[in-house]
Scaffold this motif. Structure first.
Motif, PDB file in Angstrom:
ATOM      1  N   CYS A   1      90.691  31.295  59.713  1.00 42.89           N
ATOM      2  CA  CYS A   1      89.759  30.156  59.680  1.00 42.89           C
ATOM      3  C   CYS A   1      89.550  29.682  58.248  1.00 42.89           C
ATOM      4  CB  CYS A   1      88.413  30.533  60.294  1.00 42.89           C
ATOM      5  SG  CYS A   1      88.423  30.699  62.080  1.00 42.89           S
ATOM      6  N   ARG A   2      89.314  30.618  57.341  1.00 45.17           N
ATOM      7  CA  ARG A   2      89.081  30.249  55.942  1.00 45.17           C
ATOM      8  C   ARG A   2      90.316  29.609  55.335  1.00 45.17           C
ATOM      9  NH1 ARG A   2      86.391  35.097  56.276  1.00 45.17           N
ATOM     10  NH2 ARG A   2      88.078  36.264  55.323  1.00 45.17           N
ATOM     11  N   GLN A   3      91.488  30.180  55.611  1.00 45.32           N
ATOM     12  CA  GLN A   3      92.716  29.628  55.046  1.00 45.32           C
ATOM     13  C   GLN A   3      93.004  28.232  55.596  1.00 45.32           C
ATOM     14  OE1 GLN A   3      95.616  32.684  55.914  1.00 45.32           O
ATOM     15  NE2 GLN A   3      95.336  33.643  53.926  1.00 45.32           N
ATOM     16  N   GLY A   4      92.663  28.016  56.849  1.00 48.08           N
ATOM     17  CA  GLY A   4      92.897  26.714  57.462  1.00 48.08           C
ATOM     18  C   GLY A   4      91.784  25.721  57.199  1.00 48.08           C
ATOM     19  N   GLY A   5      90.716  26.166  56.525  1.00 44.40           N
ATOM     20  CA  GLY A   5      89.613  25.267  56.225  1.00 44.40           C
ATOM     21  C   GLY A   5      88.693  24.997  57.409  1.00 44.40           C
ATOM     22  N   LEU A   6      88.712  25.884  58.391  1.00 43.51           N
ATOM     23  CA  LEU A   6      87.883  25.724  59.582  1.00 43.51           C
ATOM     24  C   LEU A   6      86.584  26.507  59.381  1.00 43.51           C
ATOM     25  CD1 LEU A   6      87.622  24.564  62.443  1.00 43.51           C
ATOM     26  CD2 LEU A   6      88.739  26.624  63.289  1.00 43.51           C
ATOM     27  N   GLU A   7      85.658  25.912  58.629  1.00 43.04           N
ATOM     28  CA  GLU A   7      84.400  26.580  58.323  1.00 43.04           C
ATOM     29  C   GLU A   7      83.599  26.876  59.592  1.00 43.04           C
ATOM     30  OE1 GLU A   7      82.195  24.441  55.364  1.00 43.04           O
ATOM     31  OE2 GLU A   7      83.998  24.157  54.156  1.00 43.04           O
ATOM     32  N   LEU A   8      83.631  25.967  60.553  1.00 44.65           N
ATOM     33  CA  LEU A   8      82.896  26.200  61.793  1.00 44.65           C
ATOM     34  C   LEU A   8      83.463  27.380  62.577  1.00 44.65           C
ATOM     35  CD1 LEU A   8      82.156  22.576  63.046  1.00 44.65           C
ATOM     36  CD2 LEU A   8      80.580  24.220  62.019  1.00 44.65           C
ATOM     37  N   GLY A   9      84.755  27.626  62.442  1.00 45.70           N
ATOM     38  CA  GLY A   9      85.359  28.783  63.099  1.00 45.70           C
ATOM     39  C   GLY A   9      84.844  30.082  62.500  1.00 45.70           C
ATOM     40  N   ASP A  10      84.727  30.108  61.194  1.00 42.70           N
ATOM     41  CA  ASP A  10      84.193  31.287  60.519  1.00 42.70           C
ATOM     42  C   ASP A  10      82.732  31.494  60.925  1.00 42.70           C
ATOM     43  OD1 ASP A  10      84.679  33.447  58.821  1.00 42.70           O
ATOM     44  OD2 ASP A  10      84.048  32.361  57.037  1.00 42.70           O
ATOM     45  N   LEU A  11      81.967  30.425  61.017  1.00 43.39           N
ATOM     46  CA  LEU A  11      80.580  30.506  61.464  1.00 43.39           C
ATOM     47  C   LEU A  11      80.499  30.992  62.913  1.00 43.39           C
ATOM     48  CD1 LEU A  11      77.572  29.992  60.958  1.00 43.39           C
ATOM     49  CD2 LEU A  11      77.965  27.625  61.659  1.00 43.39           C
ATOM     50  N   PHE A  12      81.394  30.498  63.761  1.00 44.79           N
ATOM     51  CA  PHE A  12      81.453  30.918  65.160  1.00 44.79           C
ATOM     52  C   PHE A  12      81.667  32.429  65.260  1.00 44.79           C
ATOM     53  CE2 PHE A  12      84.179  31.819  68.879  1.00 44.79           C
ATOM     54  CZ  PHE A  12      83.335  31.416  69.902  1.00 44.79           C
ATOM     55  N   ILE A  13      82.571  32.961  64.458  1.00 48.22           N
ATOM     56  CA  ILE A  13      82.838  34.400  64.458  1.00 48.22           C
ATOM     57  C   ILE A  13      81.598  35.166  64.007  1.00 48.22           C
ATOM     58  CG2 ILE A  13      84.191  36.242  63.353  1.00 48.22           C
ATOM     59  CD1 ILE A  13      86.558  34.211  63.350  1.00 48.22           C
ATOM     60  N   ASP A  14      80.928  34.672  62.969  1.00 48.14           N
ATOM     61  CA  ASP A  14      79.703  35.329  62.499  1.00 48.14           C
ATOM     62  C   ASP A  14      78.627  35.333  63.583  1.00 48.14           C
ATOM     63  OD1 ASP A  14      80.761  35.918  60.019  1.00 48.14           O
ATOM     64  OD2 ASP A  14      79.867  34.172  59.035  1.00 48.14           O
ATOM     65  N   MET A  15      78.495  34.238  64.307  1.00 49.79           N
ATOM     66  CA  MET A  15      77.507  34.153  65.382  1.00 49.79           C
ATOM     67  C   MET A  15      77.834  35.118  66.505  1.00 49.79           C
ATOM     68  SD  MET A  15      76.825  30.025  65.351  1.00 49.79           S
ATOM     69  CE  MET A  15      76.309  30.038  67.029  1.00 49.79           C
ATOM     70  N   ARG A  16      79.115  35.215  66.865  1.00 53.95           N
ATOM     71  CA  ARG A  16      79.516  36.171  67.906  1.00 53.95           C
ATOM     72  C   ARG A  16      79.189  37.597  67.472  1.00 53.95           C
ATOM     73  NH1 ARG A  16      84.174  34.350  71.125  1.00 53.95           N
ATOM     74  NH2 ARG A  16      84.093  36.387  72.093  1.00 53.95           N
ATOM     75  N   ARG A  17      79.491  37.908  66.218  1.00 53.42           N
ATOM     76  CA  ARG A  17      79.211  39.253  65.693  1.00 53.42           C
ATOM     77  C   ARG A  17      77.716  39.541  65.776  1.00 53.42           C
ATOM     78  NH1 ARG A  17      80.345  39.387  59.879  1.00 53.42           N
ATOM     79  NH2 ARG A  17      82.392  38.767  60.612  1.00 53.42           N
ATOM     80  N   ALA A  18      76.889  38.590  65.382  1.00 57.90           N
ATOM     81  CA  ALA A  18      75.440  38.772  65.439  1.00 57.90           C
ATOM     82  C   ALA A  18      74.967  38.999  66.874  1.00 57.90           C
ATOM     83  CB  ALA A  18      74.735  37.570  64.834  1.00 57.90           C
ATOM     84  N   GLU A  19      75.551  38.291  67.818  1.00 55.86           N
ATOM     85  CA  GLU A  19      75.194  38.476  69.227  1.00 55.86           C
ATOM     86  C   GLU A  19      75.528  39.882  69.698  1.00 55.86           C
ATOM     87  OE1 GLU A  19      77.224  35.405  71.355  1.00 55.86           O
ATOM     88  OE2 GLU A  19      75.834  33.862  70.706  1.00 55.86           O
ATOM     89  N   TRP A  20      76.681  40.391  69.314  1.00 55.86           N
ATOM     90  CA  TRP A  20      77.079  41.738  69.729  1.00 55.86           C
ATOM     91  C   TRP A  20      76.145  42.767  69.131  1.00 55.86           C
ATOM     92  CZ3 TRP A  20      82.459  40.223  67.717  1.00 55.86           C
ATOM     93  CH2 TRP A  20      83.111  39.433  68.666  1.00 55.86           C
ATOM     94  N   LEU A  21      75.806  42.593  67.859  1.00 58.70           N
ATOM     95  CA  LEU A  21      74.904  43.546  67.198  1.00 58.70           C
ATOM     96  C   LEU A  21      73.529  43.527  67.843  1.00 58.70           C
ATOM     97  CD1 LEU A  21      75.907  43.015  63.474  1.00 58.70           C
ATOM     98  CD2 LEU A  21      76.475  44.955  64.943  1.00 58.70           C
ATOM     99  N   GLU A  22      73.049  42.351  68.180  1.00 63.01           N
ATOM    100  CA  GLU A  22      71.748  42.242  68.828  1.00 63.01           C
ATOM    101  C   GLU A  22      71.766  42.889  70.213  1.00 63.01           C
ATOM    102  OE1 GLU A  22      69.062  38.679  70.598  1.00 63.01           O
ATOM    103  OE2 GLU A  22      69.815  38.424  68.553  1.00 63.01           O
ATOM    104  N   ALA A  23      72.839  42.688  70.952  1.00 66.66           N
ATOM    105  CA  ALA A  23      72.948  43.268  72.287  1.00 66.66           C
ATOM    106  C   ALA A  23      73.043  44.792  72.226  1.00 66.66           C
ATOM    107  CB  ALA A  23      74.170  42.696  72.998  1.00 66.66           C
ATOM    108  N   ALA A  24      73.560  45.320  71.128  1.00 64.51           N
ATOM    109  CA  ALA A  24      73.722  46.766  71.004  1.00 64.51           C
ATOM    110  C   ALA A  24      72.408  47.468  70.668  1.00 64.51           C
ATOM    111  CB  ALA A  24      74.751  47.081  69.932  1.00 64.51           C
ATOM    112  N   GLU A  25      71.425  46.708  70.247  1.00 63.32           N
ATOM    113  CA  GLU A  25      70.139  47.326  69.871  1.00 63.32           C
ATOM    114  C   GLU A  25      69.336  47.744  71.059  1.00 63.32           C
ATOM    115  OE1 GLU A  25      68.184  44.597  67.244  1.00 63.32           O
ATOM    116  OE2 GLU A  25      69.541  45.052  65.630  1.00 63.32           O
TER     117      GLU A  25
END
Length: 64
Positions: A40-64
């Motif tokens: 995503c970063r190499q292709g300049g897809l900033e929203l893709g990188d943000l999407f991945i961060d949001m998914r990661r945050a969701e998984w971490l929250e669900a694991a709590e």
């Protein structure tokens, strides 16, 4: 290399990269998160990188 990772690297547009991200099963994204984020970063897809961060945050929250 998994074919879906190759698709991400070979995508010719942001729309194509976004399409790959939206189709990823969680297990694939978890296992290869750094690879997809880098693509995503190499292709300049900033929203893709943000999407991945949001998914990661969701998984971490669900694991709590």
């Amino acid at each position: 290399m998994l074919p879906i990772i190759r698709q991400m690297h070979d995508a010719e547009s942001d729309e194509a990269r976004a399409g790959v991200l939206l189709q990823l099963p969680d297990v694939v994204l978890v296992r290869h998160m750094a690879v997809f984020a880098k693509a995503c970063r190499q292709g300049g897809l900033e929203l893709g990188d943000l999407f991945i961060d949001m998914r990661r945050a969701e998984w971490l929250e669900a694991a709590e």
